[in-house]
Each structure stands twice: as C-alpha cells, then as structure tokens.
Design an enzyme around this catalytic site. Structure first.
Site: not given
Ligand code: PEP
Ligand code: MG
Length: 569
Positions: A187, A501
C-alpha cells in the site's frame, strides 16, 4: 553512504531526514477501571478513530483518488468488525484494560495476516498495525510525529509507511520517502506513487543509519538512497533532480492530448500493467487504453490458483477503471523465467524453449478455461476487454484456444451468466514462427501485438538473461527489424490492427521506424506514456519514412542503432 532498497516510486528527492516517531504507546501503567468503564473507553476511542479516519479518507478521495480513500475507509470497517470487537470485549471481561485488550487482539490478527500466502492478506497486517498504533495513541492521549506539518524538503525515514501516515502527508513538503519494509506492490508504494513522491522501500536498518537532520538523496528509479552525500555526489544528484523536474513539467503538456505525429496521424498509446493498481497509474499517466495486462502476476506470490471469481473481479475492475477504453488482457504466460511453484511444472533443460505460456494452457484446459470464463464475463461489463494469447507459434494453437473459448461461452450461457459473445481474440507475435506466418495468423485473429522482448530473444537465439551473450540481444538487428516490418505489413494487408507491447515500443530511437512501418498502437509502461507521446509528436510521416528507408538498408545492428540514436529528438 549508499543504501540499496526497492525503488517504489520514481524520481529523485533531496532533503533533510526526519525520522518518523510514533508516540510512546506504553500502557503498562494504565489501571483497569472495571469492565463497563473499559468497554466505554474502547467505544469512545473507536468513535474518535472512525470520525478522524473518515475525515482523512474524504480528504484523500478528493486530493489523491478514490482507491486511496478506500484504503482508509477500509480501516474503519476492519476495526468495527463484530468478531474483532467481540474479542476485545472478551479480553476486557477477563480483566484487561482497553489498551491491553486492543493490543492483544490486533497483534493476533497481525500475526495471522502476516503469515498468509496472499499478498493482499499480508497487506492487511500493515493496516491492522496502523489501526493498533492510532487507537493506542487515542486511548493514551499521545501524539506521534505530525506528518501534516513538516518542514519543506523533508526526507521521511520510517520503519514502515502505513496508509494513514502516507495520506496525511503534505506532498509539497516531502521530498522523499525511505522505509525499512514494504514491497513495490505494498500500500505504501501505491500511495507514494499516487502522491508522486520518490520512494525507496525495504532499506535494511534505514532508521538506525538515517539520523534526524542528515542530508539524504532518494533515487526512486534506481532504488538507491544516499545519506550525507559528498559535495560532488550531491551536485550530481541535484542536476539530475532539476532535469527530472523540468522534464516532468514539460511532459504535463502532453497528458490530455491525443497521440499524433507532427503532421497529424493519430496512433493509439496504451499502457502495460500487471494488476489493478497499475491501471490507475496508467490512467493518471494519460494512457488511452491497456495494451498488455500481464495476468501472471495474479497467479504469483500465492499458494494456489486464483479462482474464476477472483480473476473476474480483477479483470472487471480494470475494465471498469478504463471506462470503455480498450483493455487487452493476456492469458497466463507462465514458464521461461516466470515460475509459479504450485503449478508443479517440471524442470526443463531449456525453459524458454519449453512447456510455457499458451503451450502450458492448452495442455491444462481446466486451468485455462477458468481464466477464459473470467475474461468472457469481464467483457460483459461494458468494458472493452480483448483476449491475447502469448507465445503463439502457429494457427493450430489459435484454433485450439478458440475452441475452448467457444466451449466456455456455451457453459456460461447454460448457467445464465452474462458474457461478451463477440470478444476479440488476438495473438502476441513474439516467436519467429509467428512472425513468418503472420499472414496466415492474421486470417484467424482480430489483432496482433508484437512482443519484442521475446521476439528479439528468439530471433537472435540469445537468452535474454545470459550476460555473456547480452551483446547479441538487440532489437536494432536487421533481422528483428525485418520481422517487425513484416508483421505490421501482414496485419495491414489483412485489415487487422497491429500493436507493440515489448519494451521497444517506448524506445525513442525506434519510434520513427515504427511510425514508418505503420504501427497502430504503442503500449508502454505507465511511466513512459508521456515521453512516448512527446517523441511521436516530433515526427512527420514523410521524415520517418525516409529514415526507415535508409536504416533498413544498413547491414549491422551497430550501424542501425547509431543512425537511429543520432536522429532521436
Ligand atoms: C514480450 O515478450 O515482448 C512481452 C511483452 O512479454 P513479456 O515481457 O511479458 O515476456
Ligand atoms: Mg513475452
């Protein structure tokens, strides 16, 4: 003196140490005034506690946020729990004064919660400790350090930063926070981040080493604190602090702006999160959606699988917080470097090439279906939930996952539970197999998200954790860049959106290249949202295209990196 801890809230704070003292809570000399009098004292103290805490919660709700306010209101509910009250009254009946009764019951609850496997339960121990200290101070009529009235430029050093302490703080006067306990999801960490005060937690013996009046630097990004820094060290940190403050200030201009290039092409800028608390940070940081919810965090640091209701609740809360904005939730990505002990996965020679992520889930359909059902149900709550599969290598895996998803829909319909019939299903492109068959995959899914962290590892055949070959782990390698370009092109040809991502999405040097390739969505950590928006805004499509043309002709990663970094604005 340099101390290492857990960096829990970014930024650099410089100031003078104030050690947090709680009032002397010794009640050994308090006489027993009889059961009815002691119960009355308890009741009155509880009323005072509730009134003060409620006022604090209201203030925090208005100044910090709904969730932070709830942490405090929750303490009133905890204290008024009938079982807890009954236990205290029983202790009073047995001859204990109000202070002793309260202390004994709180201690036993703290022990109970502190031993729990579940992180949320363990955090409750901190709440009970906070309730205990504040109730004892009320009963004894003693005051602790007044945290709402601190000198400007204070670096607070405390054993633990309890929720009530954090929220009573005058943010203007607190330059940094240093504690002896607490993790990055405690927290105190959540609150420190919400207050935007640099914080380093879990520094061993911080309270002994930090003395009142000492100059201290708190570097929340690095998880480092420096006590009585040398003049040149101090000057260095001051310069870094000024730079950090100036950048933060300038970045604010981008907070409520759409994300677009200098010539007006709009792209989506989302955030990567690991849980509900991060979603709040993502929103505050100006993210337009969630591009990756790493659900494995819900499965970690506990003794058994989270059930459907618990998962549903987490997904629903994130969707609700994001209020209709897109929320891409990745199914369990276990294995590789993410071990979850209770799943009893076998040791493998090459865990990154082994039974992980979608492979594990498809082989354990009962576990997988619990998550799919929770996701389908969360999708019915008006949020825009999308499901994303990790580590896909081919079309068969998508088909098998889709078949399970259809089974789950039928089961939910049979039970009369609401779910999203048209939920989108996408895949992460993080293996060369997926990148090379992106055209085939694109026909079977609703979206792609490129996971460059793994795509780099697998394309380069280099373990992302092995320091000896770390030099080969680079997203700037022509092979990785070609894979990215090809995946985006395949998505475009099939008319599905393509996001990214992996960490590369936030790399300023890569942003023009990704814009040139036509990436639709960038998903970055909440702390990188505004910086990414600023970098995107500095490129015109034509300039980015020209740069990409030149860069894609370069034969080595070093040349690519040099060229792109030379251009980075
Ligand atoms: C990736 O592999 O780019 C990804 C976003 O997943 P992680 O970093 O959780 O393996
Ligand atoms: Mg990955």
């Amino acid at each position: 003196m340099k101390l290492h801890g857990i960096g829990a809230s970014h930024g650099i704070g410089i100031g003078t140490v104030v050690r947090v003292r709680t009032g002397e809570l010794d009640y050994s000399a308090v006489p027993y005034a009889g059961a009815s009098r002691e119960k009355e004292r308890l009741r009155q103290a509880m009323e005072t506690f509730a009134a003060r805490t409620q006022a604090m919660a209201d203030r925090v709700r208005a100044q910090v946020g709904e969730k932070e306010g709830e942490i405090l209101s929750g303490q009133i509910t905890m204290l008024e729990d009938p079982y807890l009250v009954e236990q205290m009254e029983q202790a009073v009946d047995e001859g204990k004064c109000a202070e002793a009764a309260l202390d004994m019951v709180c201690q036993s609850f703290m022990e109970l919660f502190a031993g729990a496997e579940d992180e949320l339960m363990r955090q409750r121990a901190a709440d009970v400790g906070d309730i205990r200290a504040r109730m004892l101070a009320i009963l004894l009529g003693v005051e602790g350090t007044d945290l709402s009235d601190l000198p400007p430029g204070t670096v607070l050093a405390a054993h633990d930063l309890t929720p009530s302490m954090t929220v009573g703080l005058d943010r203007e006067h607190v330059a940094g926070i240093l504690t002896e306990t607490g993790g990055s999801t405690s927290h105190s960490a959540i609150l420190a981040r919400a207050l935007e005060v640099p914080a380093v937690l879990s520094v061993p013996d911080a309270l002994e080493l930090a003395q009142d009046g000492m100059t201290a630097v708190v570097d929340g990004g690095e998880g480092v604190a420096v006590l009585s820094p040398e003049p040149d060290q101090l000057a260095d940190y001051q310069a870094r602090r000024d730079q950090w403050l100036a950048q933060r200030e300038q970045l604010q201009a981008y907070r409520d702006q759409p994300t677009r290039t200098a010539d007006g092409r709009q792209v989506a800028l989302y955030a990567n999160i690991g849980g509900v608390a991060d979603a709040k940070a993502a929103l505050e940081a100006g993210a337009e959606g969630i591009g990756l919810f790493r659900t494995e965090f819900l499965f970690m640091d506990r003794a058994a699988l989270p059930g459907e209701e618990e998962q549903y609740e987490a997904y629903r809360q994130v969707a609700q917080l994001m209020a209709g904005r897109e929320v891409i939730i990745r199914t369990l990505d276990v294995g590789g470097d993410k071990d979850i002990a209770y799943l009893g996965m076998e040791r493998e020679e090459n865990p990154f090439l082994g039974h992980r992520a979608i492979r594990y889930c498809l082989d354990n359909p009962e576990t997988f279906k619990v998550q799919l059902r929770a996701l389908l149900r969360a999708g019915a709550e008006g949020g825009n939930v999308k499901i994303m599969l990790p580590l896909v290598t081919g079309v068969e895996e998508v088909r098998r996952a889709r078949a399970l998803l259809e089974q789950c829909k039928q089961e939910l319909a049979g039970q009369g539970l609401a779910y999203d019939q048209d939920i989108s299903l996408g895949v992460m492109i993080e293996t060369p197999a997926a990148a090379l068959t992106a055209d085939l995959l694109a026909r079977e899914v609703d979206f792609f998200s490129i996971g460059t962290n793994d795509l780099t590892q697998y394309t380069m055949a280099v373990d992302r954790g092995n320091a000896r070959v770390a030099g080969l782990y680079t997203v700037f390698h022509p092979a990785v860049l070609r894979a990215i370009r090809q995946v985006i092109a395949a998505g475009k040809a099939a008319g599905i959106p393509v996001g990214m991502c992996g960490e590369a999405a936030a790399d300023p040097a890569l942003i023009p290249l990704l814009l040139a390739f036509g990436l639709d969505e960038f998903s970055v950590s909440p702390a990188s949202v505004l910086t990414a928006r600023r970098h995107i805004a500095q490129w015109e499509q034509e300039q980015a295209d020209r740069l990409a043309q030149q860069v894609m002709e370069l034969p080595t990663a070093a040349q690519v990196e040099e060229r792109l970094k030379g251009q980075s604005r």
